[in-house]
Write an enzyme that holds these catalytic residues in place. Structure first.
Site, PDB file in Angstrom:
ATOM      1  N   ASP A 139       0.846  -1.270  -0.072  1.00 13.90           N
ATOM      2  CA  ASP A 139       0.168   0.044   0.086  1.00 13.90           C
ATOM      3  C   ASP A 139       1.072   1.172   0.030  1.00 13.90           C
ATOM      4  OD1 ASP A 139      -2.687  -0.901   0.003  1.00 13.90           O
ATOM      5  OD2 ASP A 139      -2.426  -1.496   2.125  1.00 13.90           O
ATOM      6  N   PHE A 192     -10.598  -1.820   9.471  1.00  9.70           N
ATOM      7  CA  PHE A 192      -9.982  -2.834   8.091  1.00  9.70           C
ATOM      8  C   PHE A 192     -10.788  -2.933   6.972  1.00  9.70           C
ATOM      9  CE2 PHE A 192      -7.611  -5.940  11.365  1.00  9.70           C
ATOM     10  CZ  PHE A 192      -6.447  -5.023  11.412  1.00  9.70           C
TER      11      PHE A 192
HETATM   12  P1  FAD Z   1      -1.242  -5.643  -7.778  1.00  6.98           P
HETATM   13  O1  FAD Z   1      -1.284  -6.617  -7.817  1.00  6.98           O
HETATM   14  O2  FAD Z   1       0.151  -4.514  -8.259  1.00  6.98           O
HETATM   15  O3  FAD Z   1      -2.042  -4.567  -7.837  1.00  6.98           O
HETATM   16  C1  FAD Z   1      -2.229  -3.126  -7.177  1.00  6.98           C
HETATM   17  C2  FAD Z   1      -3.365  -2.183  -8.105  1.00  6.98           C
HETATM   18  O4  FAD Z   1      -2.791  -1.746  -9.377  1.00  6.98           O
HETATM   19  C3  FAD Z   1      -4.574  -2.923  -8.504  1.00  6.98           C
HETATM   20  O5  FAD Z   1      -5.612  -1.884  -8.233  1.00  6.98           O
HETATM   21  C4  FAD Z   1      -4.550  -3.524  -9.837  1.00  6.98           C
HETATM   22  O6  FAD Z   1      -5.590  -3.759 -10.418  1.00  6.98           O
HETATM   23  C5  FAD Z   1      -3.504  -2.309 -10.588  1.00  6.98           C
HETATM   24  N1  FAD Z   1      -2.769  -2.817 -11.688  1.00  6.98           N
HETATM   25  C6  FAD Z   1      -1.796  -4.099 -11.537  1.00  6.98           C
HETATM   26  N2  FAD Z   1      -1.133  -4.071 -12.532  1.00  6.98           N
HETATM   27  C7  FAD Z   1      -1.609  -3.047 -13.464  1.00  6.98           C
HETATM   28  C8  FAD Z   1      -1.342  -2.383 -14.606  1.00  6.98           C
HETATM   29  N3  FAD Z   1      -0.393  -3.335 -15.453  1.00  6.98           N
HETATM   30  N4  FAD Z   1      -1.644  -1.457 -15.179  1.00  6.98           N
HETATM   31  C9  FAD Z   1      -2.717  -0.594 -14.376  1.00  6.98           C
HETATM   32  N5  FAD Z   1      -3.166  -1.185 -12.927  1.00  6.98           N
HETATM   33  C10 FAD Z   1      -2.662  -2.176 -12.662  1.00  6.98           C
HETATM   34  N6  FAD Z   1       0.470  -5.363   2.357  1.00  6.98           N
HETATM   35  C11 FAD Z   1       1.601  -5.145   2.665  1.00  6.98           C
HETATM   36  O7  FAD Z   1       2.119  -3.916   2.807  1.00  6.98           O
HETATM   37  N7  FAD Z   1       2.371  -5.874   3.563  1.00  6.98           N
HETATM   38  C12 FAD Z   1       1.623  -7.306   3.495  1.00  6.98           C
HETATM   39  O8  FAD Z   1       2.468  -8.041   4.024  1.00  6.98           O
HETATM   40  C13 FAD Z   1       0.704  -7.453   2.781  1.00  6.98           C
HETATM   41  N8  FAD Z   1       0.127  -8.904   2.581  1.00  6.98           N
HETATM   42  C14 FAD Z   1      -1.176  -8.957   2.032  1.00  6.98           C
HETATM   43  C15 FAD Z   1      -1.491 -10.385   1.986  1.00  6.98           C
HETATM   44  C16 FAD Z   1      -2.877 -10.662   1.225  1.00  6.98           C
HETATM   45  C17 FAD Z   1      -3.172 -12.211   1.317  1.00  6.98           C
HETATM   46  C18 FAD Z   1      -3.552  -9.624   0.734  1.00  6.98           C
HETATM   47  C19 FAD Z   1      -4.621  -9.605  -0.207  1.00  6.98           C
HETATM   48  C20 FAD Z   1      -2.984  -8.196   0.588  1.00  6.98           C
HETATM   49  C21 FAD Z   1      -1.686  -8.018   1.428  1.00  6.98           C
HETATM   50  N9  FAD Z   1      -1.224  -6.723   1.593  1.00  6.98           N
HETATM   51  C22 FAD Z   1      -0.163  -6.459   2.058  1.00  6.98           C
HETATM   52  C23 FAD Z   1      -2.047  -5.433   0.874  1.00  6.98           C
HETATM   53  C24 FAD Z   1      -1.380  -5.163  -0.478  1.00  6.98           C
HETATM   54  O9  FAD Z   1       0.036  -4.877  -0.500  1.00  6.98           O
HETATM   55  C25 FAD Z   1      -2.172  -4.124  -1.080  1.00  6.98           C
HETATM   56  O10 FAD Z   1      -3.623  -4.420  -1.318  1.00  6.98           O
HETATM   57  C26 FAD Z   1      -1.718  -3.248  -2.294  1.00  6.98           C
HETATM   58  O11 FAD Z   1      -2.560  -1.790  -2.232  1.00  6.98           O
HETATM   59  C27 FAD Z   1      -1.906  -4.266  -3.446  1.00  6.98           C
HETATM   60  O12 FAD Z   1      -0.939  -4.991  -3.603  1.00  6.98           O
HETATM   61  P2  FAD Z   1      -0.753  -6.256  -4.890  1.00  6.98           P
HETATM   62  O13 FAD Z   1       0.355  -7.014  -4.686  1.00  6.98           O
HETATM   63  O14 FAD Z   1      -2.292  -6.837  -5.060  1.00  6.98           O
HETATM   64  O15 FAD Z   1      -0.722  -5.151  -6.132  1.00  6.98           O
END
Ligand code: FAD
Length: 290
Positions: A109, A219
């Protein structure tokens, strides 16, 4: 053990998520929680990755200790926030040297006070880029990623979100774990849409037992999960009765899990918030019925 080999609908895998505590006392409590949960034979546990500071090092230390001291498979979460490629490579090396076999690759995030995610110069903008990097660098991890049955908070449409998820999976994910949800209908609909979009990796539902009223309000605001109206009304009624609230939270999560298992999920990932009782009650009930 590679988690991708442990996810199997005919023998579902229960896993527990923890966050790295800030203090040594918190770490000691976490190991106590692990001791309480170990008899439930988790398929794996995972440790989240903080937004910055010392808890980040703690993630690597904790997964290493958990695997070495308890023998339970431990997966580190890793985010792109504030990291260059070189730093991420170094972190991945440390995990690999510690004989850890799994990593949850995330974007993370935006840091507090920042509305939009800004990639670190020399870092990554999306989790898919991190996944691709791990594959290209020839690390031998089973890689998990995050997905969002109700859509990611920043996304304009669930279809866009699904397209991005497909690209992330194609970059090299072995499995995905969902954001928490309280209404299974979102999960079943999401799985159906994901399969139609050609996403074929195991999708593990993430479940958070509600144990605290204010916490769950916070949350759900942050992650965009909705609380079904009937559950919201029941929670409102018992919000000042801690025991009744926990009972309701545990009962709701147990019913959710029973339905998920009956529909063939490959595992259930519990957001424990480093506490054992609620998760223990739910998993004990689920184990008793199988
Ligand atoms: P991404 O998959 O990169 O997606 C992020 C956003 O970008 C989405 O809206 C997606 O639709 C968009 N997007 C992706 N690719 C593209 C593209 N090519 N062009 C335009 N838009 C695009 N957060 C932490 O800080 N620490 C943790 O340990 C942690 N653990 C988590 C564990 C789980 C199981 C989950 C579900 C979430 C966790 N999170 C954690 C939260 C997560 O980091 C956030 O939800 C973050 O905002 C998005 O991460 P992501 O890896 O899903 O990102």
């Amino acid at each position: 053990m590679k988690i991708r080999n442990r996810l199997n609908p005919s023998n579902p895998c229960f896993s527990f998520e923890f966050f790295p505590p800030k203090t040594d006392e918190g770490v000691a409590n976490l190991f106590k929680t692990l001791e309480d949960l170990a008899p439930l034979q988790p398929g794996f546990v995972s440790v989240t990755y903080g937004a910055g500071g010392s808890t980040r090092d703690r993630t690597v230390e904790l997964v290493t200790r958990i695997k070495q001291e308890t023998g339970i498979e431990a997966m580190a979460h890793l985010t792109c926030v504030g990291h260059t490629k070189d730093e991420l490579r170094e972190l991945l090396r440390r995990l690999q040297d510690a004989k850890l076999e799994n990593v949850l690759a995330l974007r993370g995030d935006p840091p507090q006070g920042q509305k939009e995610f800004v990639p670190e110069p020399g870092g990554f903008r999306y989790a898919s880029e991190l996944v691709q990097f791990i594959r290209e660098e020839d690390f031998n991890f089973s890689i998990g990623g995050a997905c969002y049955p109700e859509g990611h908070v920043e996304t304009l449409s669930r279809d866009d979100d699904l397209r991005h998820l497909k690209a992330k999976v194609d970059a090299g994910l072995d499995f995905v774990v969902t954001q928490l949800f309280f209404d299974n209908a979102f999960f079943f609909d999401f799985v159906e849409r994901a399969r139609r979009a050609g996403i074929n990796v195991p999708i593990v539902p993430g479940i958070m037992p509600i144990t605290n009223y204010e916490q769950i309000q916070r949350f759900t605001r942050m992650c965009g999960a909705t609380v079904p109206m009937r559950l919201a009304l029941q929670l409102e009624r018992v919000k000042d009765q801690p025991d009744a609230l926990v009972q309701l939270g545990v009962a709701h999560a147990t019913v959710q899990c029973m339905e998920l298992l009956s529909r063939g999920v490959p595992g259930i990932h519990f957001y424990t918030l480093n506490k054992s009782p609620a998760t223990r009650m739910i998993v004990s009930a689920l184990r008793a019925r199988t």
